[in-house]
Design a protein around this motif. Sequence first.
Motif, short mmCIF file in Angstrom:
data_model
loop_
_atom_site.label_atom_id
_atom_site.label_comp_id
_atom_site.label_asym_id
_atom_site.label_seq_id
_atom_site.Cartn_x
_atom_site.Cartn_y
_atom_site.Cartn_z
N SER A 1 -5.09 6.48 -1.80
CA SER A 1 -4.47 5.23 -1.36
C SER A 1 -4.34 4.26 -2.53
N ASN B 1 -3.05 0.31 -3.72
CA ASN B 1 -2.64 -1.04 -3.36
C ASN B 1 -1.92 -1.62 -4.58
N SER C 1 0.83 -1.20 0.00
CA SER C 1 0.00 0.00 0.00
C SER C 1 0.86 1.25 0.00
N ASN D 1 -7.03 12.82 0.62
CA ASN D 1 -6.48 11.49 0.84
C ASN D 1 -6.55 10.63 -0.42
N THR E 1 -0.06 5.51 0.72
CA THR E 1 -1.06 6.53 0.96
C THR E 1 -0.42 7.91 0.95
#
Length: 499
Positions: free
Chosen positions: A97, A99, A55, A95, A57
């Motif tokens: 994120s 993966n 991940s 924000n 972020t």
Amino acid sequence: MFFKKSQLAISLAFTLGLVGCGGDDKASVAEPVAESVVVNADPVKVDPVEVNTISLTGKVIDGYVSGAIVWLDIDGNGIFDEQTEPSVVSEESGNYSFNFTEEQALCVPYSTMYVDVPVGAIDEDLGEVTQAYQMSFPPSIEALTDEDIRNISPLTTVIWEQLSLQLQKSGNNNLSCDALRENIELLANLQSEITNVMQNLVAHYNLSTEQIYSDFIATNDSEAYDRAQAIVKGLKAAYKFKQELDAQFPDAEEVRAVIYQDTAKDAEYGFENAWYRDKVIFAGTEFFHEQVKLKNTDELDKIDFILTQLQSIDTPWGEESLNGKLRVRDDVYINVDRTYRCSSIENVSFEKSNVRYSVDNTSPSVNFPTADECVSTNLDIPFERGFSISYTESGSFYQTDFAFREENADFQTLSDWVNVKDKAADLDTQDLVTVLAAMPYKFDDETSIDASFWRKYKTTDNVRIIKTIEGQWFRETRREDGTTLYECGENGVDWGPCE
């Protein structure tokens, strides 16, 4: 540079070898897959197969921006490919994120991350975005871990703008993930450039490295916030201007537009808090660079003064077997009194027996009231002439440059090799080879030639040594961590710190 979610950074060891870094964002999130096998005619359920993901972020910051597209430029061309390059959309508080699959994560340290902020995105400080722009985060050369945070802002964008300019100068721009991973020398060069750019930006903005990479809204860092707000004005204007250039030059290999403020230029040109714009276009055999002062903060699409214009054209020259090339460059510069001076430089070069020979001729400068009127004189009587010889021997690359002006004895050497554009059929390259080969161009040759300037270079692996007509010696050593050690001396044997 990354910021960590904890004080302890957990290193991720990659053992996949040199695998490709492609794969779209849909593949970056693992979907459990249930399979059935038949054993003695009884179906047996197998546990879902999960793909390991890593991940990443961070936040998109101008104010916090939601509705922006964050994507990884794996192939290094600066163009988002939805089929092969992973992307996400920023949410509330900026924000985002990712993966990444392990293959994609391998490319994160070597790829620029871009943010496309479209019209309609929301800046939590300023409201709905009405003018699209782009931000970026440069390659880090650090392995990605689950602890990493990337805050992408106008400040990180300036890092990439400056870094890409340096890479373009060295001929290493538009590097793909695979190209960097497979070339240790390129990686070292990139790491060195990152270090140099960061040092310059820290000094220029009087902000620390931590401030530049941080979430300056969360830390209430008004100094960094104010810098970012000024920078984003230039980003928006430059994005719009680049779109216009892209439409104007659809076949160009590279189009670059940067709008910025620079206190050093203010001091050089006598302006105060001015805005500057750089335009660079590579189109086939043509190159164009223009630097201008813009009107003011509210008129970043209007030119106040042209400061510099450089334009060059490359054409084949002479015998094809010798890889002959002629480059003619026309230069325009502003004077202190706001008039302009212009000159031309021609360079003809060719290769014979693995040695590259070249001749430069520079015309005298001529002054004109405006940049549009500025026309260089012809090169029949040059102001300066230069001869250059380069070759590889015993694993080292050598180059020697000589420059001559009218007071130097060799200024008239090869006097026919001036204004050579239409002389390829009349000039014998062997004449030039004979003359240049007789010059003391070898690195260890005693060089008592009557020149206004000469400099010799020797590059072996990661070490370059330079010696000059003034008797100065310089040694540049590229270290394993990508930084460069600069040393000076007087004899090429004893080295110490440079003043």
